[in-house]
Design an enzyme around this catalytic site. Structure first.
Site, PDB file in Angstrom:
ATOM      1  N   GLU A 254      54.655   2.342  29.764  1.00  0.00           N
ATOM      2  CA  GLU A 254      53.417   1.577  29.679  1.00  0.00           C
ATOM      3  C   GLU A 254      53.807   0.108  29.822  1.00  0.00           C
ATOM      4  OE1 GLU A 254      49.792   1.451  26.474  1.00  0.00           O
ATOM      5  OE2 GLU A 254      51.385   2.908  26.183  1.00  0.00           O
TER       6      GLU A 254
ATOM      7  N   ARG B 180      62.917  11.824  20.160  1.00  0.00           N
ATOM      8  CA  ARG B 180      63.060  10.378  20.371  1.00  0.00           C
ATOM      9  C   ARG B 180      64.387   9.915  19.789  1.00  0.00           C
ATOM     10  NH1 ARG B 180      57.913   7.878  21.411  1.00  0.00           N
ATOM     11  NH2 ARG B 180      58.467   5.751  20.878  1.00  0.00           N
TER      12      ARG B 180
ATOM     13  N   LYS C 242      57.505  -1.102  20.522  1.00  0.00           N
ATOM     14  CA  LYS C 242      57.183  -2.304  21.285  1.00  0.00           C
ATOM     15  C   LYS C 242      56.290  -3.242  20.487  1.00  0.00           C
ATOM     16  CE  LYS C 242      56.204   0.146  24.933  1.00  0.00           C
ATOM     17  NZ  LYS C 242      55.724   0.597  26.236  1.00  0.00           N
TER      18      LYS C 242
HETATM   19  P1  ATP Z   1      56.736   2.299  21.824  1.00  0.00           P
HETATM   20  O1  ATP Z   1      56.510   3.140  20.617  1.00  0.00           O
HETATM   21  O2  ATP Z   1      57.998   1.517  21.756  1.00  0.00           O
HETATM   22  O3  ATP Z   1      55.570   1.463  22.196  1.00  0.00           O
HETATM   23  P2  ATP Z   1      56.003   4.151  23.853  1.00  0.00           P
HETATM   24  O4  ATP Z   1      56.314   5.575  23.769  1.00  0.00           O
HETATM   25  O5  ATP Z   1      54.591   3.773  23.632  1.00  0.00           O
HETATM   26  O6  ATP Z   1      57.019   3.353  22.957  1.00  0.00           O
HETATM   27  P3  ATP Z   1      56.120   4.003  26.691  1.00  0.00           P
HETATM   28  O7  ATP Z   1      56.212   2.807  27.549  1.00  0.00           O
HETATM   29  O8  ATP Z   1      54.886   4.799  26.739  1.00  0.00           O
HETATM   30  O9  ATP Z   1      56.419   3.522  25.212  1.00  0.00           O
HETATM   31  O10 ATP Z   1      57.394   4.922  26.921  1.00  0.00           O
HETATM   32  C1  ATP Z   1      57.782   5.425  28.168  1.00  0.00           C
HETATM   33  C2  ATP Z   1      58.578   6.678  27.940  1.00  0.00           C
HETATM   34  O11 ATP Z   1      59.698   6.409  27.099  1.00  0.00           O
HETATM   35  C3  ATP Z   1      57.758   7.743  27.253  1.00  0.00           C
HETATM   36  O12 ATP Z   1      57.954   8.954  27.955  1.00  0.00           O
HETATM   37  C4  ATP Z   1      58.307   7.801  25.871  1.00  0.00           C
HETATM   38  O13 ATP Z   1      58.262   9.108  25.379  1.00  0.00           O
HETATM   39  C5  ATP Z   1      59.746   7.343  26.046  1.00  0.00           C
HETATM   40  N1  ATP Z   1      60.258   6.723  24.827  1.00  0.00           N
HETATM   41  C6  ATP Z   1      59.788   5.649  24.174  1.00  0.00           C
HETATM   42  N2  ATP Z   1      60.511   5.394  23.065  1.00  0.00           N
HETATM   43  C7  ATP Z   1      61.485   6.329  23.019  1.00  0.00           C
HETATM   44  C8  ATP Z   1      62.572   6.621  22.121  1.00  0.00           C
HETATM   45  N3  ATP Z   1      62.789   5.875  21.034  1.00  0.00           N
HETATM   46  N4  ATP Z   1      63.382   7.659  22.413  1.00  0.00           N
HETATM   47  C9  ATP Z   1      63.172   8.410  23.507  1.00  0.00           C
HETATM   48  N5  ATP Z   1      62.184   8.203  24.381  1.00  0.00           N
HETATM   49  C10 ATP Z   1      61.338   7.179  24.154  1.00  0.00           C
HETATM   50 MG    MG Z   2      53.480   5.546  25.230  1.00  0.00          MG
END
Ligand code: ATP
Ligand code: MG
Length: 557
Positions: free
Chosen positions: A37, A262, A272
């Protein structure tokens, strides 16, 4: 098809089954995607997802798309889009021209929603958000949905008018007609579309209804021909809905979702929202502050792509949530830099050392090894003269305990040069030591004294007549609490007030004069350092300590 033998994880095993003869994707190219995102910079958690998405495709000779998940119209910025691309390329992955935006599929997604209405599988609902919650039921009570049996034609008309902008936010939603009694609440007639009069960063004001992630994501995957949609574990409960969507709309492909745990790391936050807060409140200097767990922060700190990829691979792909020690990430960096970084001498807390029996104005050159681990790296010239810089901590006027470095009467070896004997020191009127005095043994050139005397310590030094000043930034964990990310914890209260120490007036050997930003070195006895990409320039050298030499990581037995 490539047979995966080394490091086969459970995802590889599923995929192998799927592409084998008789499997649901028999003979197809494995096709994955990474869907960030664009509302922040990538962090080390994303690296794990990236390594799995791109790495799995690579292993199977397949391909991986990069898709900006910009379905939600809030807080998106081209700054983030560009940074994400840069970071992925830096890590060494490539999407080969298959770069997409989730919002590019809004029109098709809308058409699939109409298809569901026409099939009697979706309806327009007019519960308010509060009522929606109230009517959800509980595990033993089904949800209540009073508008479920609205005639198809009426739902279709209302949905078109929702799109046309006739209604205010939240007046109506479009819901899937699935199962109000499901034990999985995501299946209790989930919302597919809601009204939001918000401008979208790429679509402008074209839309005032937006699809929910659970509806949009499977459609985006299917339209791109993704075979395996790999995502983190929080989507496990959403998989039945994912499958329901690709089954009931006429998409050209049926991707399979597989979830993995994760990545969590101690002493840091990987959200984020929290990282953005650190930036916005000025707790750090930016997204690329070298203390941040972002890719740009780690890069600026001195991390190499190889060390990060290696870390992600060794952390592995598991289904169980895993929290890894920050010390393990550091361990992976140290391994890489130990093998590849040039050794140099730098004094971070300088005091003068005068070699009183060395003629004034004289100078000589020693050849010093660049990297003892890599004999091919050769040697470099280092000059020596009467006045040198050494670390203040390497001298004690009164020896205490097991101190074997410089104190009056004791001998040490100056790395690569001579053995010297301490003869005393000079202090200013405040009692502060301004100069340490010694004599050198001309018969110890480049090694041990000729008479076979044993010298216990070797210290590093810099020729005061041929060196440069530098600023050195020493870092510790941004959070001293091991788990600042824990639910309910005030993560800002966990910040380590000593996470950054700036040292001015450090002395570095002449070889560093032409350091380019991002060059990495081992400063002998001090750690691995990286020239700062923002602030370092010839004439104003700035080094970040990437990692110290002391390894606190202990592998589990
Ligand atoms: P955040 O909680 O940091 O905002 P998010 O999941 O909303 O993270 P995205 O930009 O949607 O952030 O993430 C892109 C991809 O990275 C998604 O498929 C998500 O599952 C994966 N991802 C994000 N954080 C982790 C993590 N700590 N470990 C493994 N995969 C992750
Ligand atoms: Mg996300």
């Amino acid at each position: 098809m490539a047979e995966i033998t080394e490091s086969r994880n459970f995802i590889d095993a599923f995929i192998q089954e799927d592409i084998a003869e008789g499997g649901q994707y028999a003979g197809q190219t494995v096709h994955t995607r990474f869907p960030p995102e664009p509302n922040g910079y990538l962090h080390i958690g994303h690296c794990k997802a990236l390594t799995i998405d791109f790495g799995t495709a690579e292993k199977f000779g397949g391909i991986c798309n990069l898709r900006m998940d910009d379905t939600n119209p809030a807080k998106e910025d081209t700054e983030y889009v560009e940074a994400i691309q840069e970071d992925i390329h830096w890590l060494g992955f490539d999407w080969g021209g298959r770069f997409f935006y989730g919002s590019d599929y809004f029109e098709q997604t809308y058409q699939y929603a109409e298809e569901l209405i026409q099939k009697g599988l979706a309806y327009v609902c007019e519960l308010t958000p509060e009522q929606f919650k109230e009517y959800r039921g509980d595990p033993s009570t089904p949800a209540v949905s009073p508008y479920r049996d609205r005639p198809i034609a009426e739902s279709l008309d209302l949905f078109r008018r929702m799109r046309a902008g006739e209604f205010p936010d939240n007046r109506y939603t479009l819901r899937a007609k699935i199962d109000l009694a499901s034990g999985n609440f995501n299946m209790r007639d989930p919302v597919l579309y809601r009204i939001r009069h918000v401008e979208h960063h790429r679509q402008g004001t074209k839309w005032c209804i937006y699809p929910m992630y659970d509806f949009a994501h499977p459609i985006q995957d299917a339209l791109e021909g993704i075979t395996h949609s790999l995502c983190s574990l929080e989507f496990e409960n959403h998989r039945p809905l994912y499958n329901w969507v690709v089954e009931h709309v006429s998409v050209p492909h049926r991707p399979r979702q597989i979830e993995f745990a994760r990545l969590g790391i101690d002493h840091t936050v990987l959200s984020k929202r929290k990282l953005r807060q650190l930036v916005e409140e000025g707790r750090v200097s930016g997204w690329d502050d070298p203390r941040m767990p972002t890719l740009c922060g780690l890069r600026r700190r001195g991390y190499t792509p190889a060390s990060i990829r290696n870390f992600c691979e060794r952390v592995g792909v598991a289904k169980a949530p895993n929290t890894v020690e920050y010390a393990f990430l550091e361990h992976c960096l140290r391994e890489d830099l130990n093998a590849h970084a040039q050794r140099v001498m730098a004094v971070l807390n300088p005091v003068k050392l005068t070699v009183t029996n060395y003629p004034e104005g004289q100078s000589e050159v020693f050849q010093v090894e660049n990297n003892p681990v890599d004999p091919a790296s050769g040697t470099r010239p280092v000059t020596f003269s009467r006045t040198l810089w050494i670390e203040r901590e390497d001298f004690m006027e009164q020896k205490v305990g097991k101190f074997f470095r410089l104190f009056p009467g004791n001998e040490v070896r100056l790395k690569g040069a001579y053995v010297v004997k301490c003869t005393g020191c000079i202090k200013d009127e405040t009692g502060r030591i301004t100069e340490v005095l010694c004599t050198y043994d001309p018969d110890s050139r480049g090694g041990d004294p000729a008479d076979g005397r044993k010298v216990k310590s070797t210290i590093h030094w810099v020729d005061a007549a041929n060196c440069y000043d530098a600023e050195v930034r020493l870092y510790e964990n941004l959070f001293d609490d091991p788990d600042p990310d824990a639910a309910g914890k005030d993560f800002l209260a966990c910040l380590n007030p000593h996470s950054l120490e700036i040292r001015q007036g450090c002395k570095v050997e002449a070889a560093l004069a032409h350091t380019k930003p991002a060059d990495r070195f081992q400063f002998l006895r001090q750690g691995y350092f990286c020239a700062d990409v923002r602030d370092s320039a010839p004439g104003h050298l700035v080094f970040n300590r990437a990692v110290s030499l002391k390894d606190s990581y202990k592998p589990a037995k």
